[in-house]
Design an enzyme around this catalytic site. Structure first.
Site, PDB file in Angstrom:
ATOM      1  N   TYR A 248       0.430  -1.302  -0.378  1.00 20.67           N
ATOM      2  CA  TYR A 248      -0.121   0.334  -0.113  1.00 20.67           C
ATOM      3  C   TYR A 248       0.676   1.537   0.318  1.00 20.67           C
ATOM      4  O   TYR A 248       1.587   1.087   1.110  1.00 20.67           O
ATOM      5  CB  TYR A 248      -1.094   0.386   1.179  1.00 20.67           C
ATOM      6  CG  TYR A 248      -2.006  -1.046   1.215  1.00 20.67           C
ATOM      7  CD1 TYR A 248      -3.035  -0.104   0.196  1.00 20.67           C
ATOM      8  CD2 TYR A 248      -2.529  -1.883   1.809  1.00 20.67           C
ATOM      9  CE1 TYR A 248      -4.243  -2.010  -0.259  1.00 20.67           C
ATOM     10  CE2 TYR A 248      -3.709  -2.412   1.991  1.00 20.67           C
ATOM     11  CZ  TYR A 248      -4.374  -2.332   0.714  1.00 20.67           C
ATOM     12  OH  TYR A 248      -5.095  -3.387   0.503  1.00 20.67           O
ATOM     13  N   ASP A 276      -5.926  -0.344  -6.511  1.00 19.44           N
ATOM     14  CA  ASP A 276      -7.805  -0.778  -5.977  1.00 19.44           C
ATOM     15  C   ASP A 276      -7.829  -0.003  -4.758  1.00 19.44           C
ATOM     16  O   ASP A 276      -8.956  -0.866  -4.666  1.00 19.44           O
ATOM     17  CB  ASP A 276      -8.131  -2.103  -6.647  1.00 19.44           C
ATOM     18  CG  ASP A 276      -7.955  -3.168  -5.875  1.00 19.44           C
ATOM     19  OD1 ASP A 276      -7.219  -3.144  -4.534  1.00 19.44           O
ATOM     20  OD2 ASP A 276      -7.670  -4.601  -5.793  1.00 19.44           O
ATOM     21  N   HIS A 371     -10.711  -7.287  -5.807  1.00 20.20           N
ATOM     22  CA  HIS A 371      -9.852  -7.288  -4.651  1.00 20.20           C
ATOM     23  C   HIS A 371     -10.562  -8.190  -3.818  1.00 20.20           C
ATOM     24  O   HIS A 371     -11.545  -7.791  -2.218  1.00 20.20           O
ATOM     25  CB  HIS A 371     -10.204  -5.642  -3.270  1.00 20.20           C
ATOM     26  CG  HIS A 371      -8.747  -5.612  -2.747  1.00 20.20           C
ATOM     27  ND1 HIS A 371      -7.804  -4.467  -2.039  1.00 20.20           N
ATOM     28  CD2 HIS A 371      -8.502  -5.997  -1.506  1.00 20.20           C
ATOM     29  CE1 HIS A 371      -7.803  -4.484  -1.692  1.00 20.20           C
ATOM     30  NE2 HIS A 371      -7.604  -5.271  -0.788  1.00 20.20           N
TER      31      HIS A 371
HETATM   32  C1  PPY Z   1      -8.335  -5.616   2.925  1.00 24.27           C
HETATM   33  O1  PPY Z   1      -8.375  -5.165   4.171  1.00 24.27           O
HETATM   34  O2  PPY Z   1      -8.852  -4.965   2.117  1.00 24.27           O
HETATM   35  C2  PPY Z   1      -7.376  -5.757   3.228  1.00 24.27           C
HETATM   36  O3  PPY Z   1      -6.748  -4.853   2.201  1.00 24.27           O
HETATM   37  C3  PPY Z   1      -6.634  -4.593   4.431  1.00 24.27           C
HETATM   38  C4  PPY Z   1      -7.267  -2.650   4.889  1.00 24.27           C
HETATM   39  C5  PPY Z   1      -7.305  -3.145   5.855  1.00 24.27           C
HETATM   40  C6  PPY Z   1      -7.181  -2.016   6.428  1.00 24.27           C
HETATM   41  C7  PPY Z   1      -7.136  -0.720   5.734  1.00 24.27           C
HETATM   42  C8  PPY Z   1      -6.435  -1.256   4.794  1.00 24.27           C
HETATM   43  C9  PPY Z   1      -6.267  -1.920   4.020  1.00 24.27           C
END
Ligand code: PPY
Length: 509
Positions: A248, A276, A371
């Site tokens: 990220y 995404d 995702h």
């Molecule tokens: C998700 O939960 O889909 C993720 O990719 C993890 C996440 C969890 C909390 C903040 C950002 C990403």
């Protein structure tokens, strides 16, 4: 020496808030408003031991990284007294409910079927659902809005049929393939999923160890419960397979640069930039579960990236505030300049963007993904996007320029084979391995991988393919794929609240 239980217990409110984590005391008073997961969850543990709640959702180096050293107050002198005080404390209704849930889970675990009774990936899901904490289950299983994409991810595979070849010598079948030049034993990898310790106390290292046993790749998530180094350490040893890094992108590019270069130095073999999630999708099942646990909207993920949260948005979304929503195509040269790793865009959802990525010459691969249905609801399945992508790449002579991967909804080897026939180099599998881990630890994930490999071997034989290279579009019938003839999945929420229209009633009715 150290601080006494009595003294610690006196710092139990917003004016002075101390918490214990793994036998050490921390003054988090000033940090309360900064906590990405909100202050309420910390205040719940003010003046007492927060370890059990802290551990699953924070990598072990979190406090060192984000809490000033002056707030590290030192060890607890008498942990027994802390435990005794906690036992005697009058519990809140939420804590009573939590205790009841612990009892339910202990009972369910006692009666859990042995791992050998799981014959396919969905079996692990069924077992995990019974033995996981409600909140953990909600976080893992939830998806965006009406969860249409989540269910479409499965449904899409049911719209593709096989056209097997006959009379091929399939005595020996070889599942192995290459991913970014590295030989792997099978065409699937463990994709990145956050917060492994919600499912199992050893977290992502369970996935690491099983992946190592099977010689398949694990993609390490930015938001793992274990630290990056713990995961890399667990991967070390003979037959060490490969780790990739899911990223990220932080608003602070210095943080991002350090993460990437550290991963490269530790031997990670590819960098997957998530594209995404400029903002996190609404996962209402997750939001509701946290509401129940905290008494109001609370956090599903308490992980600090050092930024303020907006609690009005609910938890996981608040934590995502460190993710840079301004990330764009123009940033790609910067990534290319800070690493020699292959760069892959994870979460591409249309052929045009795959073509554009290939044309930049900066990108080595893409993951077609929605995702796991957790971001934009009604994003198409990766299989459907794949079917439009490969012809577009081939038409421009770009199909050898980048490697195309897919994830989302794969549960059977037939699903994997359909994706490979349509041109995917490999497939990512996320939730099923989390469920296998949550129920049975490393052995569960190990069995899940063995089952997939067994299915793959058998299905390749039945399909008339000896090697992964033998798989091609001529082996599948995709005529139904894009037209959604088996319908859009049920819209459960709308169905529940829909007030059907009435026809004129009889006067005496
Ligand atoms: C998700 O939960 O889909 C993720 O990719 C993890 C996440 C969890 C909390 C903040 C950002 C990403």
């Amino acid at each position: 020496m150290g601080l006494s239980a009595k003294e610690i217990s006196q710092h139990s409110d917003r004016q002075s808030c101390w918490v214990i984590v793994r036998g050490n005391v921390f003054d988090v008073t000033e940090f309360l408003p900064e906590h990405p997961g909100g202050e309420k969850i910390i205040l719940k543990y003010a003046g007492r031991d927060a370890t059990a709640a802290f551990d699953p959702v924070h990598p072990p180096d979190t406090l060192d990284k984000y809490l000033d050293k002056s707030k590290h107050l030192g060890p607890v002198a008498d942990m027994e007294a802390v435990a005794a005080a906690d036992k005697n404390r009058k519990k809140t209704p939420e804590e009573e409910a939590e205790a009841a849930e612990e009892t339910r889970i202990a009972e369910a675990r006692k009666n859990m079927p042995p791992v050998d009774s799981c014959y396919n990936l969905l079996d692990f899901e069924a077992v995990a659902r019974r033995i996981m904490k409600k909140g953990a289950w909600a976080y893992y299983s939830s998806a965006a809005d009406d969860e249409i994409s989540l269910r479409e991810n499965r449904a899409a595979f049911q719209r593709v049929w096989f056209r097997p070849r006959i009379l091929i010598d399939v005595e020996r079948v070889d599942l192995s393939t290459r991913m970014f030049g590295a030989r792997v034993s099978a065409p699937f990898y463990v994709t990145a999923t956050a917060l492994g310790k919600l499912g199992h106390p050893d977290g992502e290292t369970c996935l690491t160890k099983a992946a190592a046993r099977h010689q398949v790749v694990q993609m390490i998530p930015t938001l793992a419960s274990c630290s990056f180094d713990e995961i890399m350490d667990a991967a070390e040893g003979p037959g060490n397979p490969y780790q990739w890094l899911q990223l990220y992108v932080n608003k602070d590019r210095e943080i991002t640069r350090k993460i990437i270069q550290h991963a490269e130095a530790r031997g990670c073999r590819a960098l997957f930039i998530t594209v995404d999630a400029p903002q996190l999708g609404r996962r209402e099942k997750d939001m509701r579960a946290k509401e129940a646990a905290l008494g109001d909207g609370g956090s599903s993920v308490q992980k600090s990236e050092g930024l303020k949260s907006d609690n009005s948005q609910g938890a996981a979304r608040a934590i995502s505030s460190f993710i840079d929503p301004s990330l764009c195509w123009d940033d790609l040269p910067w990534f290319r300049s800070v690493t020699r790793l292959p760069i892959i865009l994870k979460g591409v959802q249309r052929a045009e963007d795959v073509v554009r990525a290939a044309e930049t010459g900066l990108v080595d691969g893409v993951v077609l993904s929605n995702h796991g249905g957790r971001q934009l609801d009604f994003a198409r399945s990766s299989l459907e996007v794949l079917a439009e992508t490969m012809p577009a790449l081939r038409a421009r002579g770009l199909d050898r320029r980048i490697e195309v991967y897919v994830d989302g909804g794969l549960r059977r080897a037939t699903d994997i084979l359909k994706a490979l026939c349509l041109g995917a180099k490999g497939v990512g599998i996320g939730r099923p391995f989390l469920y296998a881990m949550s129920a049975y630890g490393v052995d569960g994930v190990d069995r899940a991988m063995s089952l997939l490999k067994d299915e793959l071997e058998m299905d390749m034989r039945l399909l008339g393919a000896r090697t992964i290279d033998d798989l091609g579009p001529e082996l599948v019938d995709t005529r139904s794929l894009g037209s959604h003839p088996n319908g859009v999945p049920d819209d459960y929420l709308a169905r529940d609240v829909y007030d059907p229209l009435q026809t004129p009633a009889q006067r005496n009715a």
